[in-house]
Design an enzyme around this catalytic site. Structure first.
Site, PDB file in Angstrom:
ATOM      1  N   ARG A  39      53.287  22.354  26.588  1.00  0.00           N
ATOM      2  CA  ARG A  39      53.059  22.747  25.307  1.00  0.00           C
ATOM      3  C   ARG A  39      51.751  23.446  25.089  1.00  0.00           C
ATOM      4  NH1 ARG A  39      56.641  19.600  21.606  1.00  0.00           N
ATOM      5  NH2 ARG A  39      58.264  19.752  22.767  1.00  0.00           N
ATOM      6  N   ARG A  43      50.795  24.419  18.638  1.00  0.00           N
ATOM      7  CA  ARG A  43      50.251  24.631  17.235  1.00  0.00           C
ATOM      8  C   ARG A  43      48.486  24.364  17.317  1.00  0.00           C
ATOM      9  NH1 ARG A  43      53.654  21.174  13.432  1.00  0.00           N
ATOM     10  NH2 ARG A  43      54.616  20.383  15.471  1.00  0.00           N
ATOM     11  N   ARG A  52      53.262  31.872  14.170  1.00  0.00           N
ATOM     12  CA  ARG A  52      54.766  31.171  13.624  1.00  0.00           C
ATOM     13  C   ARG A  52      54.938  31.143  12.141  1.00  0.00           C
ATOM     14  NH1 ARG A  52      58.037  29.365  14.083  1.00  0.00           N
ATOM     15  NH2 ARG A  52      58.012  27.224  14.142  1.00  0.00           N
ATOM     16  N   ASP A  88      62.848  26.572  23.859  1.00  0.00           N
ATOM     17  CA  ASP A  88      63.058  24.922  23.655  1.00  0.00           C
ATOM     18  C   ASP A  88      64.422  24.678  24.447  1.00  0.00           C
ATOM     19  OD1 ASP A  88      61.956  22.939  21.945  1.00  0.00           O
ATOM     20  OD2 ASP A  88      64.136  22.521  21.718  1.00  0.00           O
ATOM     21  N   TYR A 166      70.170  14.151  22.149  1.00  0.00           N
ATOM     22  CA  TYR A 166      70.007  14.929  21.175  1.00  0.00           C
ATOM     23  C   TYR A 166      71.066  15.264  20.482  1.00  0.00           C
ATOM     24  CZ  TYR A 166      65.077  15.769  21.760  1.00  0.00           C
ATOM     25  OH  TYR A 166      63.646  15.482  21.835  1.00  0.00           O
TER      26      TYR A 166
HETATM   27  O1  1CP Z   1      54.155  25.756  26.105  1.00  0.00           O
HETATM   28  C1  1CP Z   1      55.122  25.159  26.003  1.00  0.00           C
HETATM   29  O2  1CP Z   1      55.464  24.311  26.587  1.00  0.00           O
HETATM   30  C2  1CP Z   1      56.309  25.855  25.079  1.00  0.00           C
HETATM   31  C3  1CP Z   1      57.318  25.756  25.236  1.00  0.00           C
HETATM   32  C4  1CP Z   1      58.357  24.548  24.757  1.00  0.00           C
HETATM   33  C5  1CP Z   1      58.970  23.903  26.042  1.00  0.00           C
HETATM   34  C6  1CP Z   1      58.785  23.680  27.324  1.00  0.00           C
HETATM   35  C7  1CP Z   1      58.773  24.031  23.773  1.00  0.00           C
HETATM   36  C8  1CP Z   1      58.310  24.661  22.440  1.00  0.00           C
HETATM   37  N1  1CP Z   1      59.380  23.141  23.657  1.00  0.00           N
HETATM   38  C9  1CP Z   1      59.697  22.881  25.226  1.00  0.00           C
HETATM   39  C10 1CP Z   1      60.346  21.657  25.874  1.00  0.00           C
HETATM   40  C11 1CP Z   1      60.988  20.572  24.911  1.00  0.00           C
HETATM   41  N2  1CP Z   1      61.393  20.604  23.751  1.00  0.00           N
HETATM   42  C12 1CP Z   1      61.376  19.432  25.506  1.00  0.00           C
HETATM   43  C13 1CP Z   1      60.733  18.803  26.913  1.00  0.00           C
HETATM   44  C14 1CP Z   1      59.333  18.364  26.898  1.00  0.00           C
HETATM   45  C15 1CP Z   1      59.042  17.381  26.091  1.00  0.00           C
HETATM   46  O3  1CP Z   1      59.394  16.170  26.905  1.00  0.00           O
HETATM   47  O4  1CP Z   1      58.377  17.370  25.430  1.00  0.00           O
HETATM   48  C16 1CP Z   1      61.660  18.627  24.551  1.00  0.00           C
HETATM   49  C17 1CP Z   1      62.058  16.858  24.439  1.00  0.00           C
HETATM   50  C18 1CP Z   1      61.895  19.277  23.356  1.00  0.00           C
HETATM   51  C19 1CP Z   1      62.587  18.994  21.896  1.00  0.00           C
HETATM   52  C20 1CP Z   1      61.503  19.125  20.774  1.00  0.00           C
HETATM   53  N3  1CP Z   1      61.343  20.524  20.463  1.00  0.00           N
HETATM   54  C21 1CP Z   1      60.789  18.570  20.157  1.00  0.00           C
HETATM   55  C22 1CP Z   1      60.697  16.918  20.213  1.00  0.00           C
HETATM   56  C23 1CP Z   1      61.528  16.219  19.201  1.00  0.00           C
HETATM   57  C24 1CP Z   1      61.549  14.835  19.228  1.00  0.00           C
HETATM   58  O5  1CP Z   1      61.218  14.114  18.390  1.00  0.00           O
HETATM   59  O6  1CP Z   1      62.185  13.968  20.391  1.00  0.00           O
HETATM   60  C25 1CP Z   1      59.872  19.105  19.389  1.00  0.00           C
HETATM   61  C26 1CP Z   1      58.967  18.620  18.054  1.00  0.00           C
HETATM   62  C27 1CP Z   1      60.278  20.376  19.249  1.00  0.00           C
HETATM   63  C28 1CP Z   1      59.775  21.750  18.648  1.00  0.00           C
HETATM   64  C29 1CP Z   1      59.026  22.624  19.527  1.00  0.00           C
HETATM   65  N4  1CP Z   1      59.249  23.098  20.959  1.00  0.00           N
HETATM   66  C30 1CP Z   1      58.249  24.043  21.128  1.00  0.00           C
HETATM   67  C31 1CP Z   1      57.177  23.799  20.257  1.00  0.00           C
HETATM   68  C32 1CP Z   1      56.011  24.634  20.234  1.00  0.00           C
HETATM   69  C33 1CP Z   1      57.692  22.825  19.207  1.00  0.00           C
HETATM   70  C34 1CP Z   1      56.897  22.411  17.949  1.00  0.00           C
HETATM   71  C35 1CP Z   1      57.330  23.293  16.617  1.00  0.00           C
HETATM   72  C36 1CP Z   1      56.629  24.491  16.302  1.00  0.00           C
HETATM   73  O7  1CP Z   1      55.602  25.091  16.658  1.00  0.00           O
HETATM   74  O8  1CP Z   1      57.112  24.891  15.188  1.00  0.00           O
END
Ligand code: 1CP
Length: 368
Positions: A39, A43, A52, A88, A166
């Site tokens: 990440r 944010r 965003r 994502d 999920y």
């Molecule tokens: O720099 C980066 O890593 C950005 C790219 C990226 C990646 C590699 C994002 C953007 N998501 C992911 C992978 C991801 N998404 C995983 C695997 C890594 C990990 O274990 O964290 C998982 C489980 C997700 C699912 C996901 N997407 C969640 C978790 C939900 C939960 O409670 O289980 C969330 C909050 C997101 C949203 C998301 N994805 C990415 C960002 C920056 C965000 C935040 C939302 C936003 O900025 O509006």
């Protein structure tokens, strides 16, 4: 154009200037330990929040220009040794026909999750990844050009069990009890779903390499909720199958791309170190030295600083990084956090983390 042709077409990408990350993944010597953050586009960066603002998350994911910009933002601030494409893991269930929305304050949400095995009929079994996920491929190609060879670009996918959980839970969960119910009540349907996901993921990862991804990360983020027996039955075979099939296909095209598997199930370390992945990513709940001992030099390791250590003062971050480097050693190691950066973290402290990895590891390598 057939997928096979697509796989071998050269795209005249700029030459890679910093291959430290790729060399460390292969266990080769480096001048410093490479570092990137899960990440790292997120944010915690004011420029990310600005880009965003007011835009739907998945619409952003579907815009190659927006994904490229968000991927490059952290590189303009910090000397990371790799970039991960902004996207994502949940774009795969979307490609299979499920509706997924990003709900503010709640995270990813499936309005109609899978409830019973009959619901599998709602899923698209044969997914045309070029058509359904071509926007990710275009984002990768554009970013690989715009990154100008500064660092390698990582592509990624969620692993089958994590995506399955999920799709059944309908979003994040503490217990994953709905998804785990399937494993105990509907093992056959579970395997059917995991197999369907595996087939799509293999095509998806190959498409990312064809588009320009230089490394592949497979996130099994929900491995830790499974016990060892369930992991061996419902996660490990699919993780292995993905790596083997992707590597076989790449070999045919004369390509070789390091593959990373990220998980939080310590009991599976030995097995994962013999699963065709070059690198295993770890969270902070495992001691670096014991991770090294248990993987016995068979794989490179990635991780594992507690992201909350980024709340510490900079000098303390530097000390924590030094200890981590001493534990893992400097060869076959990629420094990272054990989880993603949180939105309330200070960008300056991420800078301190990166600098500490570079500085301490350079000194340690000089002394060898
Ligand atoms: O720099 C980066 O890593 C950005 C790219 C990226 C990646 C590699 C994002 C953007 N998501 C992911 C992978 C991801 N998404 C995983 C695997 C890594 C990990 O274990 O964290 C998982 C489980 C997700 C699912 C996901 N997407 C969640 C978790 C939900 C939960 O409670 O289980 C969330 C909050 C997101 C949203 C998301 N994805 C990415 C960002 C920056 C965000 C935040 C939302 C936003 O900025 O509006």
């Amino acid at each position: 154009m057939s997928k096979q042709e697509n796989l071998i077409l050269p795209k005249d990408f700029p030459q890679l200037k910093n291959d430290t990350f790729l060399r460390a993944a292969r266990g080769e010597e480096t001048e410093h330990v490479p570092v990137w953050c899960m990440r790292q586009a997120g944010r915690y960066l004011p420029e990310f929040r600005e880009s965003r603002a007011g835009k739907d998350f998945f619409e952003t994911c579907q815009s190659p220009e927006a994904c490229c910009e968000l991927t490059l933002q952290p590189l303009r601030r910090f000397p990371f040794d790799a970039a991960i494409i902004f996207s994502d893991i949940l774009v795969v269930p979307q490609a299979m026909g499920m509706d997924v929305q990003m709900v503010a304050g709640k995270g990813p949400t499936f309005p109609e999750p899978l409830k019973e095995p009959e619901d599998l009929q709602r899923l698209q079994v044969k997914v045309d990844t070029d058509k359904e996920l071509g926007y990710v491929f275009r984002a990768i190609t554009l970013t690989r050009h715009k990154i100008e060879g500064k660092v390698p670009l990582i592509g990624f996918s969620g692993a089958p069990w994590t995506l399955m959980s999920y799709m059944i839970e309908g979003g994040g969960s503490n217990t994953h009890s709905k998804a785990k119910r399937w494993l105990y009540q509907h093992p056959e349907a579970s395997h059917m779903l995991l197999k369907m996901l595996t087939d799509v993921i293999v095509e998806y990862l190959l498409g990312q390499v064809a588009a320009g991804a230089q490394a592949l990360q497979v996130f099994e983020s929900h491995a830790g909720i499974l016990g060892p027996a369930e992991f061996k039955d419902f996660s490990l075979p699919y993780l292995r199958d993905i790596a083997r099939r992707v590597k076989d296909k790449l070999k045919e095209a004369g390509q070789d791309v390091p593959m990373f598997c990220n998980k939080d199930a310590h009991y599976a370390l030995e097995e994962l170190s013999q699963s065709n992945y070059e690198v295993v990513g770890l969270d902070w709940t495992i001691d670096p030295l014991s991770a090294r001992e248990r993987t016995g030099g068979k794989v490179s390791l990635q991780g594992n600083m507690d992201p909350c250590a980024l709340y510490a003062p900079k000098e303390r971050i530097s000390d924590i990084v030094k200890k981590m480097l001493e534990g893992f050693g400097t060869r076959g190691y990629i420094a990272n956090l054990g989880h993603g950066v949180y939105p309330d973290m200070e960008p300056e402290n991420i800078g301190a983390f990166v600098e500490a990895v570079h500085q301490h590891s350079k000194q340690m390598i000089k002394q060898i």
